[in-house]
Scaffold this motif. Structure first.
Motif, PDB file in Angstrom:
ATOM      1  N   GLN A  41      12.903 -11.313  43.674  1.00 13.24           N
ATOM      2  CA  GLN A  41      12.945 -10.663  44.781  1.00 13.24           C
ATOM      3  C   GLN A  41      10.981  -9.326  44.275  1.00 13.24           C
ATOM      4  O   GLN A  41      10.798  -9.629  45.689  1.00 13.24           O
ATOM      5  CB  GLN A  41      13.746  -9.811  45.398  1.00 13.24           C
ATOM      6  N   GLY A  42      10.927  -9.056  44.026  1.00 10.56           N
ATOM      7  CA  GLY A  42       9.387  -8.663  44.298  1.00 10.56           C
ATOM      8  C   GLY A  42       8.613  -9.201  43.557  1.00 10.56           C
ATOM      9  O   GLY A  42       6.870  -8.766  43.685  1.00 10.56           O
ATOM     10  N   VAL A  43       8.415  -9.716  43.492  1.00 16.31           N
ATOM     11  CA  VAL A  43       7.508 -11.117  43.268  1.00 16.31           C
ATOM     12  C   VAL A  43       6.640 -11.015  45.245  1.00 16.31           C
ATOM     13  O   VAL A  43       7.093 -11.207  45.657  1.00 16.31           O
ATOM     14  CB  VAL A  43       7.594 -13.353  42.689  1.00 16.31           C
ATOM     15  N   PRO A  44       5.579 -10.874  44.838  1.00 17.85           N
ATOM     16  CA  PRO A  44       4.487 -10.848  46.411  1.00 17.85           C
ATOM     17  C   PRO A  44       4.814 -11.796  46.966  1.00 17.85           C
ATOM     18  O   PRO A  44       4.811 -13.662  46.391  1.00 17.85           O
ATOM     19  CB  PRO A  44       2.746 -10.840  45.889  1.00 17.85           C
ATOM     20  N   ALA A  45       4.673 -11.951  48.083  1.00 14.94           N
ATOM     21  CA  ALA A  45       4.151 -13.422  49.125  1.00 14.94           C
ATOM     22  C   ALA A  45       3.899 -13.836  49.546  1.00 14.94           C
ATOM     23  O   ALA A  45       4.031 -14.882  48.759  1.00 14.94           O
ATOM     24  CB  ALA A  45       5.301 -12.801  50.256  1.00 14.94           C
ATOM     25  N   ALA A  46       3.018 -13.209  48.328  1.00 15.08           N
ATOM     26  CA  ALA A  46       1.158 -14.287  48.478  1.00 15.08           C
ATOM     27  C   ALA A  46       1.119 -15.211  47.363  1.00 15.08           C
ATOM     28  O   ALA A  46      -0.079 -15.645  46.967  1.00 15.08           O
ATOM     29  CB  ALA A  46      -0.416 -12.720  48.274  1.00 15.08           C
ATOM     30  N   TRP A  47       2.033 -14.658  46.654  1.00 15.73           N
ATOM     31  CA  TRP A  47       2.349 -16.239  45.438  1.00 15.73           C
ATOM     32  C   TRP A  47       3.150 -16.973  45.871  1.00 15.73           C
ATOM     33  O   TRP A  47       2.985 -18.573  45.334  1.00 15.73           O
ATOM     34  CB  TRP A  47       3.117 -15.746  44.379  1.00 15.73           C
ATOM     35  N   ASP A  48       4.018 -17.021  47.444  1.00 15.50           N
ATOM     36  CA  ASP A  48       4.324 -18.299  47.557  1.00 15.50           C
ATOM     37  C   ASP A  48       5.492 -18.713  46.836  1.00 15.50           C
ATOM     38  O   ASP A  48       5.007 -20.462  47.165  1.00 15.50           O
ATOM     39  CB  ASP A  48       3.431 -19.399  48.120  1.00 15.50           C
ATOM     40  N   ARG A  54      12.195 -19.480  43.124  1.00 15.13           N
ATOM     41  CA  ARG A  54      13.286 -17.797  42.699  1.00 15.13           C
ATOM     42  C   ARG A  54      14.808 -18.023  42.453  1.00 15.13           C
ATOM     43  O   ARG A  54      14.499 -17.264  40.715  1.00 15.13           O
ATOM     44  CB  ARG A  54      13.036 -16.545  43.598  1.00 15.13           C
TER      45      ARG A  54
END
Length: 84
Positions: A41-48, A54
Motif C-alpha cells: 500500500q506504500g507504493v506511490p499513487a503516482a505509479w498508478d 497490489r
C-alpha cells in the motif's frame, strides 16, 4: 511488533553457514500477510498501480515466502538430515 530482519548475509570471501541461511529463511517466514499489504500500500499513487495489481503482488510475496521457507534449504543442502 513488525517483522525486522535479524541477519544480513554478506558474501565477502566465504559462504555463510547453513545455520545462518536457515535462520534468515525462518525469519522471512514470520512476515505476516498484513505487513506485506502495508508495504504494498506504500507504493506511490503516482505509479498508478491498481488494487488488483497490489493484491496480486501481496499474493506473490506470500507464496514466494512460503516456497522459500519450505524449499530453499532442500535445494541448497540436499542431505539436510546430515546437519552439515
Amino acid at each position: 511488533m513488525p517483522w525486522r530482519p535479524t541477519t544480513i548475509l554478506r558474501f565477502e570471501g566465504s559462504v555463510p553457514s547453513s545455520s545462518a541461511v536457515l535462520r534468515v529463511v525462518t525469519d522471512q517466514g514470520k512476515v505476516k500477510r498484513d505487513e506485506m499489504m502495508q508495504v504494498v500500500q506504500g507504493v506511490p499513487a503516482a505509479w498508478d498501480v491498481s488494487q488488483a495489481a497490489r493484491g496480486a503482488l501481496v499474493n506473490l510475496l506470500s507464496q514466494r515466502a512460503e516456497w522459500l521457507a519450505d524449499g530453499l534449504p532442500g535445494l541448497l543442502w540436499a542431505q539436510q538430515e546430515l546437519k552439515l
